[in-house]
Structures are given as structure tokens and as C-alpha cells.
Design an enzyme around this catalytic site. Structure first.
Site, mmCIF file in Angstrom:
data_model
loop_
_atom_site.group_PDB
_atom_site.id
_atom_site.type_symbol
_atom_site.label_atom_id
_atom_site.label_comp_id
_atom_site.label_asym_id
_atom_site.label_seq_id
_atom_site.Cartn_x
_atom_site.Cartn_y
_atom_site.Cartn_z
ATOM 1 N N GLY A 103 0.819 -1.212 0.000
ATOM 2 C CA GLY A 103 0.000 0.000 0.000
ATOM 3 C C GLY A 103 0.852 1.260 0.000
ATOM 4 O O GLY A 103 0.412 2.307 -0.488
ATOM 5 N N GLU A 106 1.638 1.890 -3.411
ATOM 6 C CA GLU A 106 0.384 2.299 -4.071
ATOM 7 C C GLU A 106 0.086 3.776 -3.791
ATOM 8 O O GLU A 106 -0.376 4.503 -4.680
ATOM 9 C CB GLU A 106 -0.769 1.397 -3.626
ATOM 10 C CG GLU A 106 -0.584 -0.034 -4.136
ATOM 11 C CD GLU A 106 -1.654 -0.989 -3.637
ATOM 12 O OE1 GLU A 106 -1.706 -1.225 -2.405
ATOM 13 O OE2 GLU A 106 -2.436 -1.482 -4.462
ATOM 14 N N GLU A 126 2.632 -8.032 -1.338
ATOM 15 C CA GLU A 126 1.342 -8.601 -0.930
ATOM 16 C C GLU A 126 1.254 -10.093 -1.205
ATOM 17 O O GLU A 126 0.641 -10.842 -0.458
ATOM 18 C CB GLU A 126 0.199 -7.874 -1.660
ATOM 19 C CG GLU A 126 -0.162 -6.511 -1.075
ATOM 20 C CD GLU A 126 0.653 -5.374 -1.659
ATOM 21 O OE1 GLU A 126 1.732 -5.651 -2.235
ATOM 22 O OE2 GLU A 126 0.213 -4.213 -1.541
HETATM 23 C C1 3H9 Z 1 -1.004 -4.226 1.729
HETATM 24 O O1 3H9 Z 1 -0.374 -3.224 1.667
HETATM 25 C C2 3H9 Z 1 -2.352 -4.404 1.090
HETATM 26 C C3 3H9 Z 1 -2.695 -3.327 0.124
HETATM 27 O O2 3H9 Z 1 -2.133 -3.596 -1.145
HETATM 28 C C4 3H9 Z 1 -4.183 -3.266 -0.118
HETATM 29 C C5 3H9 Z 1 -5.046 -2.832 1.012
HETATM 30 C C6 3H9 Z 1 -6.510 -2.611 0.632
HETATM 31 N N1 3H9 Z 1 1.376 -3.860 9.251
HETATM 32 O O3 3H9 Z 1 9.691 -6.729 9.929
HETATM 33 P P1 3H9 Z 1 10.101 -5.986 11.127
HETATM 34 C C7 3H9 Z 1 5.467 -4.682 12.249
HETATM 35 S S1 3H9 Z 1 -0.430 -5.555 2.584
HETATM 36 C C8 3H9 Z 1 1.443 -4.018 10.575
HETATM 37 O O4 3H9 Z 1 10.596 -6.735 12.297
HETATM 38 P P2 3H9 Z 1 12.282 -4.784 9.690
HETATM 39 C C9 3H9 Z 1 6.106 -6.027 12.506
HETATM 40 O O5 3H9 Z 1 5.155 -6.986 12.830
HETATM 41 C C10 3H9 Z 1 1.065 -5.019 3.314
HETATM 42 N N2 3H9 Z 1 2.601 -4.252 11.237
HETATM 43 O O6 3H9 Z 1 11.143 -4.803 10.778
HETATM 44 C C11 3H9 Z 1 7.031 -5.724 13.649
HETATM 45 O O7 3H9 Z 1 6.266 -5.696 14.840
HETATM 46 P P3 3H9 Z 1 6.900 -6.157 16.236
HETATM 47 C C12 3H9 Z 1 2.181 -5.041 2.352
HETATM 48 C C13 3H9 Z 1 3.718 -4.318 10.522
HETATM 49 O O8 3H9 Z 1 12.955 -3.473 9.875
HETATM 50 C C14 3H9 Z 1 7.494 -4.301 13.349
HETATM 51 O O9 3H9 Z 1 6.506 -3.760 12.470
HETATM 52 N N3 3H9 Z 1 3.396 -4.715 3.062
HETATM 53 C C15 3H9 Z 1 3.700 -4.160 9.129
HETATM 54 O O10 3H9 Z 1 13.048 -6.038 9.715
HETATM 55 C C16 3H9 Z 1 8.847 -4.243 12.675
HETATM 56 O O11 3H9 Z 1 8.842 -5.109 11.544
HETATM 57 C C17 3H9 Z 1 4.173 -5.667 3.562
HETATM 58 O O12 3H9 Z 1 3.920 -6.843 3.443
HETATM 59 C C18 3H9 Z 1 2.469 -3.916 8.484
HETATM 60 N N4 3H9 Z 1 2.387 -3.747 7.157
HETATM 61 O O13 3H9 Z 1 11.512 -4.775 8.287
HETATM 62 C C19 3H9 Z 1 5.413 -5.183 4.285
HETATM 63 N N5 3H9 Z 1 4.975 -4.307 8.677
HETATM 64 O O14 3H9 Z 1 8.025 -5.211 16.465
HETATM 65 C C20 3H9 Z 1 5.620 -5.966 5.539
HETATM 66 C C21 3H9 Z 1 5.743 -4.506 9.754
HETATM 67 O O15 3H9 Z 1 5.751 -6.027 17.165
HETATM 68 N N6 3H9 Z 1 6.725 -5.488 6.315
HETATM 69 N N7 3H9 Z 1 4.998 -4.531 10.873
HETATM 70 O O16 3H9 Z 1 7.348 -7.582 16.010
HETATM 71 C C22 3H9 Z 1 8.017 -5.780 6.043
HETATM 72 O O17 3H9 Z 1 8.343 -6.384 5.047
HETATM 73 C C23 3H9 Z 1 9.051 -5.361 7.038
HETATM 74 O O18 3H9 Z 1 8.404 -5.133 8.258
HETATM 75 C C24 3H9 Z 1 9.861 -4.093 6.687
HETATM 76 C C25 3H9 Z 1 10.742 -3.690 7.895
HETATM 77 C C26 3H9 Z 1 10.743 -4.399 5.481
HETATM 78 C C27 3H9 Z 1 8.950 -2.936 6.383
#
Ligand code: 3H9
Length: 686
Positions: A103, A106, A126
Site C-alpha cells: 500500500g 500504491e 502482498e
Molecule cells: C497491503 O499493503 C495491502 C494493500 O495492497 C491493499 C489494502 C486494501 N502492518 O519486519 P520488522 C510490524 S499488505 C502491521 O521486524 P524490519 C512487525 O510486525 C502489506 N505491522 O522490521 C514488527 O512488529 P513487532 C504489504 C507491521 O525493519 C514491526 O513492524 N506490506 C507491518 O526487519 C517491525 O517489523 C508488507 O507486506 C504492516 N504492514 O523490516 C510489508 N509491517 O516489532 C511488511 C511490519 O511487534 N513489512 N509490521 O514484532 C516488512 O516487510 C518489514 O516489516 C519491513 C521492515 C521491510 C517494512
């Protein structure tokens, strides 16, 4: 709105909109509301000529807030937020640092312009959550980056760097130095340009596309996508971007998104996202525990495991001293490491310089005493208790104080090994999975006396070498291999009772495993753990080993193999099975696929439940992480414990009960499984 994560500030005639929603600026409801309010502010204020959207903290928006999924939606939803941005009558510039993901990208695509720092990365991950970019991303991305790249990005979920993004047209300008300042300056440059460039209106990159692009892409990736629902939905959405006007394409996107969102696979993959992150958290350890400093690692044994383990550290820039007993073995081991690195370089994934840097940080030696200056020493020798004890006693005598002494054992008792040292608090199990330089899983085995800072160091080090670590207690086979045992026992008994290796393996592959138990035995070596006495034949495996049917390496195991390692059913193996069945008075019968699932997969769930009730795993999700990363359990089923929840625990119990008599004394119920089933409970989410 003082507590909104979105704030605005005017820099002359540019409105700078800032999101401050740690840790990753996920686009939760308050962020979405704040963004819409900020655009309304810009629209309502004549003195504002353009808008910059940026984020505080480590990253630009990392996507939708995954914790909101499955809960009642809160308006406005992301697609309309992105539309609001794109429809703003004043130019909007995204200022990207960190990772613009899902997102987040996006939102950036909804902006009229994008500037980014050189270290920024962009992607739509995603698909890894069993989803597709559902806020117009599947329609805007191909219009901006082109169809082939969009297909690759949506189905692979990987990231592109700022430079590539710039070449693709995803980023308009790369800026060095102060991002806000540059973004504001950029906004000043473009503030009077009309019409505003809108991603959704661009047609040139989605026109005149040969439909065979999609068929070819599906074909080329069929193996990779096997079993997953999301990649196909992503492809369909991109097809819609090509075949239909934007307004219709987004409707397709929405329908496909909702189809995925309500399915089991995306639930499993979202669960797994959090499972993986939870795994690094260790129960019962003070929050402020500091890790020990690891500057040099020692590895004992330059065999396949020792070499693979060493490569992890070398690749992360940590020097390694590797010790062997004979020069020939040392040379062979280091030679293989070099060959592996060179193969990686040949594929373009490493430079020649990086290969030399890694190999240059390796100190191969026959001198055990050379381990004295290592901060962590990992033993990776023959799997025999006496051998390990001998090594640990010797290590105890030479290792420096505070050094961590680790064993790569896959089954043996760490406490017994630790007991031969005067420093059991420094001893830990580090169970790597083969090939150790590739497999992501690391089981960190916590001994009765392992010090908290040793565990914290192990978990942190795992991250440094890009592994996912899971803490396991001391029990035979820890988490992964222990659960393999009931599967192996029942699979072998099923052969006697009437099935074939092909049937059992087919059921496992259809389930989504990379291979079945007999294919795995042939790959690993039928002779592994064999007593080496060809006259002592107590089971089918003994019989195969006695005949030299040691698996793929001998072109014969549970299957026959041709020169290209293509397996075919073996009449000889069938004879051996028939012989054994006759000798043991087993009447062979037709066996259903369902029985195979009940006896080889339900029994694993039962063993997992025992592991949990004994406290050998901290949480059910850790077991799932072990199985997905260590054994290729299909992530779209979440892992064995999550899968059990989706099957229904009572169904698992009923299935096991129906097989209890056949499984005999090899099987006993986990009380935890019985209790949870009786109360209608689940393993996940506790
Ligand atoms: C989407 O976008 C759908 C849309 O297309 C459409 C909608 C209608 N939400 O990974 P880390 C938390 S789907 C909530 O350890 P890093 C994570 O759980 C989304 N929480 O850090 C962790 O919590 P905790 C598409 C999130 O530095 C903390 O943040 N996006 C989210 O190693 C730190 O995360 C993705 O799939 C989230 N979206 O890596 C991206 N993301 O500390 C998913 C993270 O309590 N995220 N958290 O354990 C990632 O790939 C990695 O977190 C990122 C940072 C690379 C950003």
C-alpha cells in the site's frame, strides 16, 4: 487533531504532509484519515500550490496495516485514499526513504511525482501475504513500470532499488542529502505543470501487449507457483490492466483481492508473517539482556555442514577459523566452499571481489588451539555423543572466557554435552539445516543452564546471517527432527501394509511439500544412521542399505534413478517390501490417501502438541516456522499447527482415533491436543 499520526506544515506554498506512525508507518485507519484530511487542507487553501507526502522514522509507508486484516473495515479504505491523492487538483510528490511497500508504493503511485533517496527500495510484497496490491497497485504499476516488470514484482514480492526504480520510471528523481528539502524544491519545480500526470491515465505501457506474455509467464513460473492461489490472482489483475480500461480493471482487482482475502491461504500467510517475527522473542529473559560481542567464529569440521555454516558468517563479513583433523579433508572442505561462492558469482549474485573477500576471511587450520581467540565456536562433526563430549572437553580447556560453545547436533542432548565443560552456561545448540548456507532455519537449543545473554546473542547473530531462529528445548530431535520421526515410522509401516513409496510421496507433494518421506530419504541417503552390518536386516531400510540402495547418490534407493536423477518405481524395492510383509504376516490391503494423511501428517500435529505441552517449543507458531523454513511445509497452509487449526482439532483427533489400532504402541495421544479439541480450541492465536 493533535494525536493524529499525520501532521502538516507549510514550506512557503508547499504543504508538507508527514506521517509518524512507528515502527514502519503502516497505513492504519488514523493514517488514512489523516492523509485524506491533508489533501482536503491543500484543496481548501489557495496559498498552497503543491503537496509533499513523506514519513518520519525508518521508512516510507510499509503498506496496509496487516493487524487490521480480518477486522471490520474502518473508512476510508486505502483504494479511495490513493484516488483522493491522485485526484488532488494540485501536484502531489511522494518523498521516499526506507521501503515503500505494498500500500505504501500504491500511495506513491497515486502521487503525481516520486522522488527517492538512493537507498530507498520499492516493492509490492502482498503476494507473500497471500494477497495482491489491492489499492489500485495492479492497475497503476504496469502503467508506470511496464507489464513484464509488474508481473515479476507482483508475483515475486521482491524489492527494486532506487536506481532501478528510476530506470523503470517508478521514481522521477533520485535525490541525495536532505530528502524533505529536495522534495519541496521538486514540488516548486512542478507546481505549475498541467495536466497533472496520473498513473491511472497512462496507457502507453499497457497498450499493444501480446497476450502470450501472460501464458509464457505462467508457464515459466508454474513450478514456483505450484499450490499458491495469490500469484495467479496477481497475474489475472495485471491481465485486466492490459485488457480493460482503468475503471474496469480496478473492479477486477477488488474482486480478486476480496477472493484472496477471504480464503484460507492469505490467513495462513498473514499468520506466518507474524509467526516469523514472534519467533525471535525469547520467553523468560530480562528485556535488557545484552548480547555478547562476536568478532570471530570458529567452526570444527570442514565437512558439508561445517563448510556451509562457515559460509554464512563469511558472507556476513565475520571472519571464520575452520579446523579439521587432516589436511586433505581441510582442502576438500575449503575447495567446496570456494566452488560454491564461485557458482554464486557466476550467476551474478556476487562479485569476484566479494568471493575473494569471503574466502580471505577464512582461516583454515589443523591446529585446534587456533580456536582460542574465537568468540563463538560451533562444532559440526560426526553425530556421536562420545565424539562431541571429547571435543567440548578440549574446547573448555582452550576457549577464551566468555566464548560461546555451540554444537550443531541435530538430535543429541545439549545438557549432557555441556556437562563435560566447566561452563555449561556458555553452551548452546545451533542446529543448522542442510545445505547450511542456504536453508533459512536455525534451531537454537536452549540447555538447562544456557545463559540468557548466550541465547540473545544467538538470536541476534541469526539475524546478522539472515537466518530465522527458533528456540527449542532439549529433547531428541528438538522440534523439527522430532516431528519427522512419527511420520517416518508410519510411512514405513504403510509400505508393509499395502501402499507404495510413490503413493505416500504423491500425497505429500499434492499436499504442497517439496517432496515426500521416501524421496527425502533417497536425497539425504538411505544409509544415514545405518548400523553398517549388511547381515543385520530388521526393516526395509536395512534391506535397502544392505544392497547398496543408498539413494540418489547410488542411483538406487526407494526409487531407481536414471542418469538425470529422474526417479521411477523400483520392482526390486517392491519385492523387498512384499518379502517383509510376508515374513511379518502382514496382509497387504488397499490404502487410501486419507489414511496416509492421518498417519503421517496428523501424527506430526500430535507430536507438535507434545512438544508444546512439554515446553520444548515456546509457542505453536514457532513449530510452524521450523516446518516452513526447515522442511518446506507449504507456507500457504501456515505450518502444521496452523493447518491443524484450519482442519479442526476434533477432526484431527477423530482421524487419529480411527488409526489408533493400526498404529499400535508407536502412537500415543498428546493430552494437549485432546484437551484443545474437546474445548473447541486452537493452537494459533494463543
Ligand atoms: C497491503 O499493503 C495491502 C494493500 O495492497 C491493499 C489494502 C486494501 N502492518 O519486519 P520488522 C510490524 S499488505 C502491521 O521486524 P524490519 C512487525 O510486525 C502489506 N505491522 O522490521 C514488527 O512488529 P513487532 C504489504 C507491521 O525493519 C514491526 O513492524 N506490506 C507491518 O526487519 C517491525 O517489523 C508488507 O507486506 C504492516 N504492514 O523490516 C510489508 N509491517 O516489532 C511488511 C511490519 O511487534 N513489512 N509490521 O514484532 C516488512 O516487510 C518489514 O516489516 C519491513 C521492515 C521491510 C517494512
Amino acid at each position: 487533531m493533535t494525536d493524529s499520526p499525520i501532521s502538516t506544515a507549510k514550506h512557503h506554498d508547499i504543504l508538507v504532509v508527514t506521517s509518524n506512525n512507528p515502527p514502519v508507518n503502516a497505513l492504519g485507519a488514523a493514517v488514512r484519515q489523516g492523509l485524506v484530511a491533508a489533501i482536503e487542507q491543500a484543496e481548501g487553501d489557495d496559498s498552497i500550490k503543491a503537496v509533499v507526502i513523506r514519513c518520519e522514522g525508518q521508512t516510507f509507508f510499509a503498506g496496509a496495516d496487516i493487524t487490521e486484516f480480518g477486522k471490520p473495515p474502518v473508512m476510508p479504505w486505502l483504494p479511495s485514499v490513493v484516488d483522493t491523492i491522485e485526484n488532488c487538483s494540485k501536484p502531489v510528490v511522494a518523498a521516499i526513504h526506507g521501503t515503500a511497500l505494498g500500500g505504501g508504493l500504491e500511495v506513491a503511485l497515486g502521487c503525481h511525482y516520486r522522488v527517492a533517496v538512493p537507498s530507498a527500495k520499492l516493492g509490492v510484497p502482498e503476494v507473500k501475504l497471500g494477497l495482491l496490491p489491492g489499492a489500485g497497485g495492479t492497475q497503476r504499476l504496469p502503467r508506470v513500470a511496464g507489464v513484464p516488470k509488474a508481473l515479476e514484482m507482483v508475483t515475486g514480492g521482491g524489492m527494486v532499488g532506487a536506481k532501478e526504480a528510476h530506470d523503470l520510471g517508478l521514481v522521477d528523481r533520485i535525490v541525495e542529502g536532505d530528502l524533505v528539502q529536495h522534495a519541496v524544491a521538486y514540488a516548486e519545480e512542478v507546481k505549475d505543470i498541467r495536466p497533472l500526470p496520473k498513473s491511472s491515465e497512462r496507457q502507453e505501457k499497457v497498450s499493444n501487449i501480446d497476450p502470450s506474455v501472460f501464458a509464457d509467464f505462467r508457464k515459466a513460473n508454474a513450478r514456483k507457483f505450484r499450490g499458491f492461489e495469490a500469484p495467479e490472482a496477481n497475474i489475472k489483475a495485471i491481465e485486466a490492466a492490459v485488457a480493460k480500461p482503468y475503471a474496469e480493471g480496478v473492479i477486477d482487482e477488488r474482486n480478486l483481492f476480496m477472493g484472496l482475502m477471504t480464503g484460507v491461504q492469505s490467513r495462513a500467510q498473514q499468520y506466518f508473517f507474524f509467526a516469523e517475527r514472534k519467533a525471535s522473542k525469547i520467553d523468560g529473559i530480562p528485556e535488557d539482556t545484552r548480547p555478547r560481542d562476536i568478532r570471530r567464529v570458529g567452526v570444527i569440521g570442514a565437512g558439508t555442514m561445517g563448510g556451509g555454516i562457515s559460509m554464512n558468517f563469511l558472507s556476513a563479513g565475520i571472519p571464520v577459523t575452520i579446523v579439521e583433523m587432516a589436511q586433505e579433508a581441510l582442502d576438500r572442505g575449503t575447495g567446496i566452499m570456494r566452488k560454491n561462492y564461485e557458482a554464486t558469482a557466476a550467476k551474478g549474485r556476487m562479485t569476484g571481489e566479494q568471493v575473494e573477500a569471503a574466502m580471505g576471511a577464512l582461516n583454515p587450520t589443523l591446529d585446534f588451539n587456533a580456536l582460542a581467540d574465537c568468540d563463538l565456536i560451533i562444532e559440526a562433526v560426526f553425530e556421536q555423543m562420545e565424539v562431541k563430549k571429547d571435543i567440548f572437553a578440549r574446547l573448555d580447556a582452550i576457549a577464551k572466557p566468555g566464548a560461546i560453545l555451540a554444537s550443531n547436533t541435530s538430535y543429541l542432548n545439549i545438557d549432557e554435552i555441556a556437562a563435560v565443560t566447566k561452563r555449561p552456561q556458555d553452551v548452546v545448540g545451533l542446529h543448522f539445516f542442510s545445505p547450511a548456507n542456504i536453508m533459512k532455519l536455525l534451531e537454537v537449543v536452549r540447555g538447562a543452564k544456557t545463559a540468557p545473554d548466550v541465547l540473545v546473542t544467538a538470536m541476534q547473530l541469526a539475524k546478522r546471517i539472515k537466518k530465522v531462529a527458533v528456540v527449542a528445548g532439549v529433547c531428541h530431535g528438538f522440534i523439527g527432527n522430532r516431528m519427522l520421526m512419527p511420520r517416518q515410522v508410519e510411512a514405513t509401516k504403510l509400505l508393509l501394509e499395502g501402499t507404495t513409496p510413490e503413493q505416500v510421496d504423491r500425497v505429500h507433494v499434492e499436499f504442497g511439500m517439496p517432496m515426500g518421506p521416501f524421496q527425502m530419504a533417497d536425497l539425504a541417503g538411505v544409509d544415514i544412521g545405518w548400523h553398517r552390518d549388511p547381515t543385520r536386516i530388521e526393516n526395509i531400510r536395512d534391506a535397502l542399505a544392505a544392497e547398496g540402495r543408498w539413494g540418489q547418490k547410488k542411483q538406487a534407493g526407494f526409487y531407481d534413478y536414471d542418469d538425470k536423477r529422474k526417479p521411477s518405481p523400483s520392482p526390486r524395492v517392491q519385492e523387498i517390501i512384499d518379502d517383509f510383509a510376508a515374513k511379518q504376516g502382514v496382509t497387504r490391503r488397499e490404502i487410501s490417501d486419507e489414511e496416509i494423511i492421518q498417519r503421517t501428517l496428523y501424527t506430526m500435529v500430535n507430536e507438535g502438541a507434545k512438544i508444546l505441552e512439554e515446553g520444548m517449543a515456546q509457542r505453536a507458531s514457532d513449530i510452524d516456522v521450523v516446518w516452513v523454513y526447515g522442511y518446506g511445509w507449504p507456507v500457504y497452509r501456515g505450518g502444521p499447527m496452523f493447518w491443524a487449526d484450519t482442519e479442526g482439532l476434533q477432526k484431527i483427533v477423530d482421524g487419529l482415533k480411527s488409526q489408533e489400532a493400526r498404529m499400535g504402541e508407536d502412537f500415543s495421544f498428546s493430552q494437549l491436543l485432546l484437551d484443545k479439541a474437546a474445548e473447541g480450541g486452537k493452537f494459533s492465536g494463543k
